[in-house]
Structures are given as structure tokens and as C-alpha cells.
Design a protein around this motif. Sequence first.
Motif, PDB file in Angstrom:
ATOM      1  N   SER A 238       2.140   1.711  34.058  1.00 51.39           N
ATOM      2  CA  SER A 238       2.945   2.923  33.922  1.00 51.39           C
ATOM      3  C   SER A 238       3.511   3.326  35.282  1.00 51.39           C
ATOM      4  O   SER A 238       2.810   3.309  36.291  1.00 51.39           O
ATOM      5  CB  SER A 238       2.091   4.058  33.355  1.00 51.39           C
ATOM      6  N   ARG A 239       4.791   3.722  35.273  1.00 50.65           N
ATOM      7  CA  ARG A 239       5.454   4.127  36.519  1.00 50.65           C
ATOM      8  C   ARG A 239       6.044   5.536  36.438  1.00 50.65           C
ATOM      9  O   ARG A 239       6.651   6.008  37.400  1.00 50.65           O
ATOM     10  CB  ARG A 239       6.550   3.121  36.882  1.00 50.65           C
ATOM     11  N   HIS A 240       5.880   6.194  35.295  1.00 48.85           N
ATOM     12  CA  HIS A 240       6.433   7.544  35.162  1.00 48.85           C
ATOM     13  C   HIS A 240       5.575   8.339  34.184  1.00 48.85           C
ATOM     14  O   HIS A 240       5.158   7.803  33.148  1.00 48.85           O
ATOM     15  CB  HIS A 240       7.884   7.496  34.675  1.00 48.85           C
TER      16      HIS A 240
ATOM     17  N   PRO B  59      -1.052  10.364  27.491  1.00 46.73           N
ATOM     18  CA  PRO B  59      -1.993   9.448  28.155  1.00 46.73           C
ATOM     19  C   PRO B  59      -2.687   8.479  27.207  1.00 46.73           C
ATOM     20  O   PRO B  59      -2.954   7.336  27.589  1.00 46.73           O
ATOM     21  CB  PRO B  59      -2.995  10.394  28.829  1.00 46.73           C
ATOM     22  N   LYS B  60      -2.979   8.887  25.985  1.00 46.49           N
ATOM     23  CA  LYS B  60      -3.625   7.962  25.049  1.00 46.49           C
ATOM     24  C   LYS B  60      -2.676   6.844  24.647  1.00 46.49           C
ATOM     25  O   LYS B  60      -3.083   5.700  24.487  1.00 46.49           O
ATOM     26  CB  LYS B  60      -4.145   8.712  23.826  1.00 46.49           C
ATOM     27  N   MET B  61      -1.413   7.175  24.482  1.00 48.36           N
ATOM     28  CA  MET B  61      -0.438   6.143  24.196  1.00 48.36           C
ATOM     29  C   MET B  61      -0.312   5.189  25.375  1.00 48.36           C
ATOM     30  O   MET B  61      -0.146   3.982  25.215  1.00 48.36           O
ATOM     31  CB  MET B  61       0.921   6.770  23.868  1.00 48.36           C
ATOM     32  N   ARG B  62      -0.423   5.725  26.584  1.00 46.03           N
ATOM     33  CA  ARG B  62      -0.354   4.872  27.763  1.00 46.03           C
ATOM     34  C   ARG B  62      -1.484   3.845  27.749  1.00 46.03           C
ATOM     35  O   ARG B  62      -1.286   2.670  28.087  1.00 46.03           O
ATOM     36  CB  ARG B  62      -0.411   5.732  29.026  1.00 46.03           C
ATOM     37  N   GLY B  63      -2.678   4.273  27.349  1.00 49.28           N
ATOM     38  CA  GLY B  63      -3.794   3.339  27.229  1.00 49.28           C
ATOM     39  C   GLY B  63      -3.534   2.272  26.191  1.00 49.28           C
ATOM     40  O   GLY B  63      -3.879   1.099  26.376  1.00 49.28           O
ATOM     41  N   PHE B  64      -2.913   2.668  25.089  1.00 46.65           N
ATOM     42  CA  PHE B  64      -2.549   1.730  24.038  1.00 46.65           C
ATOM     43  C   PHE B  64      -1.550   0.697  24.556  1.00 46.65           C
ATOM     44  O   PHE B  64      -1.657  -0.501  24.286  1.00 46.65           O
ATOM     45  CB  PHE B  64      -1.961   2.528  22.872  1.00 46.65           C
ATOM     46  N   GLN B  65      -0.588   1.146  25.348  1.00 44.76           N
ATOM     47  CA  GLN B  65       0.389   0.229  25.929  1.00 44.76           C
ATOM     48  C   GLN B  65      -0.284  -0.745  26.899  1.00 44.76           C
ATOM     49  O   GLN B  65       0.039  -1.932  26.925  1.00 44.76           O
ATOM     50  CB  GLN B  65       1.481   1.024  26.649  1.00 44.76           C
ATOM     51  N   GLU B  66      -1.215  -0.251  27.694  1.00 46.67           N
ATOM     52  CA  GLU B  66      -1.915  -1.122  28.648  1.00 46.67           C
ATOM     53  C   GLU B  66      -2.707  -2.213  27.937  1.00 46.67           C
ATOM     54  O   GLU B  66      -2.789  -3.348  28.408  1.00 46.67           O
ATOM     55  CB  GLU B  66      -2.838  -0.275  29.523  1.00 46.67           C
ATOM     56  N   ARG B  67      -3.275  -1.864  26.773  1.00 48.19           N
ATOM     57  CA  ARG B  67      -4.045  -2.859  26.019  1.00 48.19           C
ATOM     58  C   ARG B  67      -3.149  -3.845  25.290  1.00 48.19           C
ATOM     59  O   ARG B  67      -3.516  -5.001  25.094  1.00 48.19           O
ATOM     60  CB  ARG B  67      -4.963  -2.156  25.009  1.00 48.19           C
ATOM     61  N   GLY B  68      -1.957  -3.400  24.873  1.00 47.71           N
ATOM     62  CA  GLY B  68      -1.131  -4.232  24.006  1.00 47.71           C
ATOM     63  C   GLY B  68      -0.022  -4.996  24.675  1.00 47.71           C
ATOM     64  O   GLY B  68       0.511  -5.952  24.100  1.00 47.71           O
ATOM     65  N   ILE B  69       0.365  -4.588  25.906  1.00 51.25           N
ATOM     66  CA  ILE B  69       1.492  -5.227  26.590  1.00 51.25           C
ATOM     67  C   ILE B  69       0.963  -5.930  27.839  1.00 51.25           C
ATOM     68  O   ILE B  69       0.491  -5.267  28.763  1.00 51.25           O
ATOM     69  CB  ILE B  69       2.564  -4.197  26.984  1.00 51.25           C
TER      70      ILE B  69
ATOM     71  N   LEU C  43      15.456   1.261  28.787  1.00 53.53           N
ATOM     72  CA  LEU C  43      15.864   2.651  28.687  1.00 53.53           C
ATOM     73  C   LEU C  43      15.462   3.465  29.914  1.00 53.53           C
ATOM     74  O   LEU C  43      15.944   4.581  30.108  1.00 53.53           O
ATOM     75  CB  LEU C  43      15.222   3.291  27.446  1.00 53.53           C
ATOM     76  N   GLY C  44      14.542   2.936  30.710  1.00 54.49           N
ATOM     77  CA  GLY C  44      13.999   3.719  31.808  1.00 54.49           C
ATOM     78  C   GLY C  44      12.999   4.751  31.345  1.00 54.49           C
ATOM     79  O   GLY C  44      12.508   5.560  32.136  1.00 54.49           O
ATOM     80  N   ALA C  45      12.673   4.749  30.070  1.00 56.64           N
ATOM     81  CA  ALA C  45      11.673   5.636  29.477  1.00 56.64           C
ATOM     82  C   ALA C  45      10.525   4.776  28.976  1.00 56.64           C
ATOM     83  O   ALA C  45      10.751   3.750  28.333  1.00 56.64           O
ATOM     84  CB  ALA C  45      12.277   6.440  28.334  1.00 56.64           C
ATOM     85  N   GLU C  46       9.295   5.190  29.240  1.00 57.38           N
ATOM     86  CA  GLU C  46       8.138   4.371  28.870  1.00 57.38           C
ATOM     87  C   GLU C  46       7.684   4.594  27.436  1.00 57.38           C
ATOM     88  O   GLU C  46       7.156   3.687  26.808  1.00 57.38           O
ATOM     89  CB  GLU C  46       6.980   4.657  29.831  1.00 57.38           C
ATOM     90  N   GLN C  47       7.885   5.802  26.926  1.00 54.10           N
ATOM     91  CA  GLN C  47       7.456   6.112  25.562  1.00 54.10           C
ATOM     92  C   GLN C  47       8.623   6.733  24.778  1.00 54.10           C
ATOM     93  O   GLN C  47       8.596   7.903  24.413  1.00 54.10           O
ATOM     94  CB  GLN C  47       6.256   7.059  25.583  1.00 54.10           C
ATOM     95  N   PRO C  48       9.651   5.916  24.501  1.00 55.04           N
ATOM     96  CA  PRO C  48      10.851   6.432  23.828  1.00 55.04           C
ATOM     97  C   PRO C  48      10.624   6.604  22.327  1.00 55.04           C
ATOM     98  O   PRO C  48      11.004   5.777  21.510  1.00 55.04           O
ATOM     99  CB  PRO C  48      11.895   5.355  24.122  1.00 55.04           C
ATOM    100  N   LEU C  49      10.017   7.731  21.986  1.00 50.97           N
ATOM    101  CA  LEU C  49       9.562   7.945  20.618  1.00 50.97           C
ATOM    102  C   LEU C  49      10.704   8.108  19.629  1.00 50.97           C
ATOM    103  O   LEU C  49      10.677   7.581  18.535  1.00 50.97           O
ATOM    104  CB  LEU C  49       8.648   9.167  20.595  1.00 50.97           C
ATOM    105  N   ASN C  50      11.717   8.878  20.002  1.00 57.45           N
ATOM    106  CA  ASN C  50      12.866   9.116  19.124  1.00 57.45           C
ATOM    107  C   ASN C  50      14.157   9.066  19.916  1.00 57.45           C
ATOM    108  O   ASN C  50      14.180   9.338  21.126  1.00 57.45           O
ATOM    109  CB  ASN C  50      12.733  10.463  18.410  1.00 57.45           C
ATOM    110  N   LEU C  51      15.243   8.736  19.220  1.00 55.54           N
ATOM    111  CA  LEU C  51      16.550   8.548  19.833  1.00 55.54           C
ATOM    112  C   LEU C  51      17.605   9.424  19.160  1.00 55.54           C
ATOM    113  O   LEU C  51      17.448   9.839  18.011  1.00 55.54           O
ATOM    114  CB  LEU C  51      17.005   7.088  19.703  1.00 55.54           C
TER     115      LEU C  51
END
Length: 394
Positions: free
Chosen positions: A291-293, A276-286, A251-259
Motif C-alpha cells: 500500500s502506498r496511499h 485497513p481490513k481491505m488492505r490486509g485482504f489485498q496483501e494476502r491476495g495480490i 487509476l492511482g486509487a488502491e481501493q476503487p470501490l465505485n466509479l
Amino acid sequence: MAMPNLFIRPNSMTRTVASTLLYAALAASLMACSAPAQNQQNTAPTSVEQRAEPVVTRAQIAQGIYELVYSDKLDLLFVASAGSFTDSTVPYQILIVSPADLKVVGTIPLNRKAFSLALDDQANRLYVGNTGQAAITIIDTQSRQVLQNLQLAPMLKGKDGKERPEYHFRQLLLDTAAHRLYMPAFDNEQGKLFVIDTQANKVEKIIPGFGFTATGIALDPKHQRLYVSNMQGEAVVLDTQTNEIVKRFSLGAEQPLNLAYDEINHRLLAVDQGHPKMRGFQERGIPGYQSRHPGNRVVAIDLNTEKMVAEMPASGPVNLKLDPARQRLLVTNRESGEITVFDSNNYRKLHSISTPAHPNTLAIAKKNGDVYATVKNGEDAAQGMFESVARIQF
């Protein structure tokens, strides 16, 4: 809140994420409500902002309100209330609200917390996501009676003795023509999709393969395609005739919460939350995630090319709704406490509407274009303070 929405997790790391995903609108958080104040029984609306265009009114109606839907057939709002997470005496209920003056004109008591909603107006059915109990409550909107509690997955007892759902659910989406209700879910952070047969009122299929933490969902009924986003920044595409995954793309979106699906332009719209907290969660889980944006935007994807064609600025965006008849795209911004309105064809900003503290989810009246929003309290609100529904008139 928001999905949207809200996630419920069994350990300390994921409980932190649950708090973060309070920004989602469409489903369930265990962290947003508190005990009732003694002076919050007046539900009369008060004007919070008046412009030549638009005009905003709002009313405090209950604790722990989440999603809302508007019934064109009945000219009523149905609002989900999960009560309080600290006071068990506060009821779980669906509030029935007059759209004209935002007064509560009825309630439907529930035995499970209400978060996400989906309305089949013609069939007189309201589906309520009891995400913390892995269930759906089915309501007849004419009689205002609960018809059935549908358990989607078992509740499991943890080492602390507390029960938690086997899967963690988000928002609901109806395909009325196919008589199906879709609900993204995940376990151990791996996304799944629950498909519910709305004629038999039973789970038809549980489809795996939706990636790391399934989030938003949108339907293209003309082309029989369902789009589900995940926190890997993907859209996973389901053929709704076969209930099989047919492709996935970035999608080109890092945290696509809703569509949201834009039928006129054949585009997929996604909020890119940028928390930012979600970004940390992504770093731990993926594995290998970087992050690029910074997010804080809404993106538009041309589904013919699967490429981003536009982005719009936002501030902690949660929910988005299209009003195709009036060529409007509306976005709730949790951080700025505003609802932004864009032209849905060229994405020019038309309005920035103040609705403090935290606007969450949206509904639109087709007949006149009035917009309704749930508004969550700020962190400094008094314990038990009622949360609000706002009406925006253009």
C-alpha cells in the motif's frame, strides 16, 4: 455496503472481507441486517437537519435497505430491501416510496434478497440484483409485478451443507441503447463481467480478465466504452460493441470501490475507500502488493491521458453520483456519516451534509435535483431497527 458493494464469501478470511465491503453501496452483504423491532411500523418522515441550503428530511422505512433508484417517469423511488439475516420472517421486497414525503406507498414482494438495482425507465423495467443467489429479478414498474427470475450461475453446496453462488456478484449497470445489462462478478477473487441481453433476458457472455476482485463499473456510451475497476487499482476497459477488453490502466486509487463517468469533462471518477481490513485482504491476495496511499478520497482521471488530475478528501467513501445539469458531484462517506457535495468541474467542496449513521447509496431526480440516499444503521442500533431513506433539497 458499499459495491459498493457487498461480497459473499465461502471461507473465514473472505467473510471478514465481506463485512468490510459492507461499505459499498451497490449490491449485497450478508452482514448488515437484523431482526425487526416491534415499534418500527411508523414510516412518517422526520426532519433531521434543516439549513437555509440544503434541507434534509428522512424516514425509517424497512430493515436491510441497500440501493435505491428514482423514476423520473413515475415520480417514485424504488428501494431494495434484503430483509434480515437473523429473522427469516422479515420479507424480501422492493419498497415503493413517495419522493415528496418519503412514505412507503407500495411494496413488491420478492422470493430472493434484493441488493443492487438498475432502472430502465422508458421500458418500465426494474432489474434487481439478488447477488447472494447469483440471480436477477426483473420487474414491470407499471404493473409492479415480477416478470422473471433470471439465474446467472449455479448455486454450489459447500462442505457445511450451505449453498453459495459459483460467482460473487456486485452492482448492475444498464446500457439501454445496446439492450444490455452488465454485472461484475468474481470467483476465487478473479474478476469477470456478466453481459445480459435485456431483450432475450439471458446471459449473452461471461468475460474473464478483470483482475483481482472486480468492483466498480461505469459507462461511456458515446465512445462505446465500459470501465470496470478492481482491487489491484486498475480500470479495465471494454469495447461495448465487441464485448472485448481493449486496455487497462492504473487509476492511482488502491481501493476503487465505485466509479462514475463524467461525460462533460471526459473523466472517470473513483472512490478510494482506504479501509485497513481491505488492505490486509489485498496483501494476502495480490503477490508483492504494497500500500502506498491511505485512501479516504475520490480521484478524477482524465481519460485522454489516463492520468489523475484531481483528488477530493473523503471519509470511508462508498457511492458517488454526478448531477451534470447542476454541476454537482455527490459522495457518501460511511465513516463520517456525511454526504459531501463538490463542484464537478473544479472539485471545490460545496456542502458537507450530515446524515448519520452510514449513508450508503444515492439517486438523483433529474427534474429538480433532489437527492435521495439510503442510510444504514450504526453498529450500536437496536436489533431490528428500520433503516432510512433521506431526501436532500438544495
